[in-house]
Scaffold this motif. Sequence first.
Motif, PDB file in Angstrom:
ATOM      1  N   SER A  74       0.807  -1.226   0.000  1.00 30.91           N
ATOM      2  CA  SER A  74       0.000   0.000   0.000  1.00 30.91           C
ATOM      3  C   SER A  74       0.839   1.274   0.000  1.00 30.91           C
ATOM      4  N   HIS A  75       2.172   1.143  -0.083  1.00 30.03           N
ATOM      5  CA  HIS A  75       3.017   2.325   0.061  1.00 30.03           C
ATOM      6  C   HIS A  75       3.068   3.120  -1.240  1.00 30.03           C
ATOM      7  N   SER A  76       3.038   4.425  -1.056  1.00 32.20           N
ATOM      8  CA  SER A  76       3.232   5.345  -2.189  1.00 32.20           C
ATOM      9  C   SER A  76       4.149   6.468  -1.730  1.00 32.20           C
ATOM     10  N   PRO A  77       5.052   6.921  -2.600  1.00 35.01           N
ATOM     11  CA  PRO A  77       6.046   7.938  -2.194  1.00 35.01           C
ATOM     12  C   PRO A  77       5.415   9.313  -2.036  1.00 35.01           C
ATOM     13  N   ILE A  78       4.823   9.544  -0.853  1.00 33.11           N
ATOM     14  CA  ILE A  78       4.139  10.820  -0.629  1.00 33.11           C
ATOM     15  C   ILE A  78       5.135  11.927  -0.285  1.00 33.11           C
ATOM     16  N   ILE A  79       6.376  11.539   0.078  1.00 33.04           N
ATOM     17  CA  ILE A  79       7.408  12.542   0.342  1.00 33.04           C
ATOM     18  C   ILE A  79       8.584  12.257  -0.569  1.00 33.04           C
ATOM     19  N   PRO A  80       9.362  13.286  -0.920  1.00 33.47           N
ATOM     20  CA  PRO A  80      10.517  13.036  -1.788  1.00 33.47           C
ATOM     21  C   PRO A  80      11.496  12.078  -1.116  1.00 33.47           C
ATOM     22  N   ALA A  81      11.990  11.118  -1.872  1.00 33.46           N
ATOM     23  CA  ALA A  81      12.936  10.139  -1.337  1.00 33.46           C
ATOM     24  C   ALA A  81      14.298  10.786  -1.158  1.00 33.46           C
ATOM     25  N   LEU A  82      14.815  10.728   0.048  1.00 29.14           N
ATOM     26  CA  LEU A  82      16.147  11.268   0.327  1.00 29.14           C
ATOM     27  C   LEU A  82      17.208  10.271  -0.105  1.00 29.14           C
ATOM     28  N   PRO A  83      18.425  10.744  -0.325  1.00 30.31           N
ATOM     29  CA  PRO A  83      19.502   9.815  -0.698  1.00 30.31           C
ATOM     30  C   PRO A  83      19.748   8.785   0.401  1.00 30.31           C
ATOM     31  N   LEU A  84      19.917   7.534   0.012  1.00 30.15           N
ATOM     32  CA  LEU A  84      20.206   6.447   0.937  1.00 30.15           C
ATOM     33  C   LEU A  84      21.517   5.785   0.527  1.00 30.15           C
ATOM     34  N   THR A  85      22.187   5.221   1.526  1.00 31.88           N
ATOM     35  CA  THR A  85      23.402   4.456   1.235  1.00 31.88           C
ATOM     36  C   THR A  85      22.995   3.054   0.816  1.00 31.88           C
ATOM     37  N   LEU A  86      23.232   2.731  -0.445  1.00 32.89           N
ATOM     38  CA  LEU A  86      22.864   1.430  -0.993  1.00 32.89           C
ATOM     39  C   LEU A  86      24.122   0.708  -1.478  1.00 32.89           C
ATOM     40  N   TYR A  87      24.019  -0.608  -1.596  1.00 36.44           N
ATOM     41  CA  TYR A  87      25.173  -1.432  -1.956  1.00 36.44           C
ATOM     42  C   TYR A  87      24.761  -2.417  -3.044  1.00 36.44           C
TER      43      TYR A  87
END
Length: 337
Positions: A74-87
Amino acid sequence: MQNPATSDFQRNLRIALVFILLLSVGAAFIHFLLTLDQRMTRQAKQLELKALQLDIQLAPLLKLGEWLQQQALSHSPIIPALPLTLYNRDGQTLTEADAQQRASAVERSFLQVNTGAFNASRLLYPWLERVLYTSDSGFIYLQPQQLSLLQIQALSPWLAGNLSADNKVALSKSDDNKLIFSTPLKFTSGETGRLLFVVDIPALLQPLQKVTPEADFLLLDESGQILGGTVAASSQLEQRLLQLQRIGQQPLSLVMLEQRHGLISEGMAGFLGYWFGYLFVLAAALLAFFYRYKQKVLQPLQRLGIHIERLARDQGGVRHIPGGWEEMFDKITRLKP
């Protein structure tokens, strides 16, 4: 001339002592078996309670996985996605450009929103070592961040062989005594991945071992394979006493291991204690009975024999007559011609 009653008394006393010895051994052995059975039943009950404790510990973790599954749907990006540390799956940090290319806005927003839940779960459950999300698009997100490279490299063999599983909750192990609960996630925009809860097995079993320090514990999967425990799987398990208990509704079983020689030595000590106890009580009762028999029967008979001999010699019989035997002595005296 020896009195036949004395010989018979001594013979019966020896037979009774042998009988008492055998009876005490038999009674002690039966008592030992009953005590051993009670001990095993008590340990089985304790193991059942320990399995229930583990079930209670793990249940919130599985509920969290189910809740996150519902959140992903049910999730929708209602806020801007901030940068995350991904690998990537080799443990290398992705650049911002690669991260934006591999991770959708929905996935990044979902991870950003639920980072607090991941951290809170690690604080609430000390045995929960880390939480990872691995996306089918080829990136990995994990909490905590500081051990990323080593932790991902440790999980690489598991990631290579288990990411294709489509079951609701997958259960597996890594090579460093870790238990992995894996829950598939699917987002409304079509992205898929798996949420991994990495559990440190010794830390999970530590409360059980504190209560029973003389025992070790293992976790088995549904097929009977060893997932991990407080002792190495190669530690001569065939020489130890094993008890098995299913952990509630979990696809796990708990094994408690005890030293066989400890059970045998404790059993022998108990057997000897019971034997000496029974032997002392029965021997004391026997000797008390034979002492009374000697005082009330044998000695009066010996006194009666002396009385008859003195009468035969016209010496007038004995002066002291045992209590209760006066009539018998009087009749013997009157039989003299």
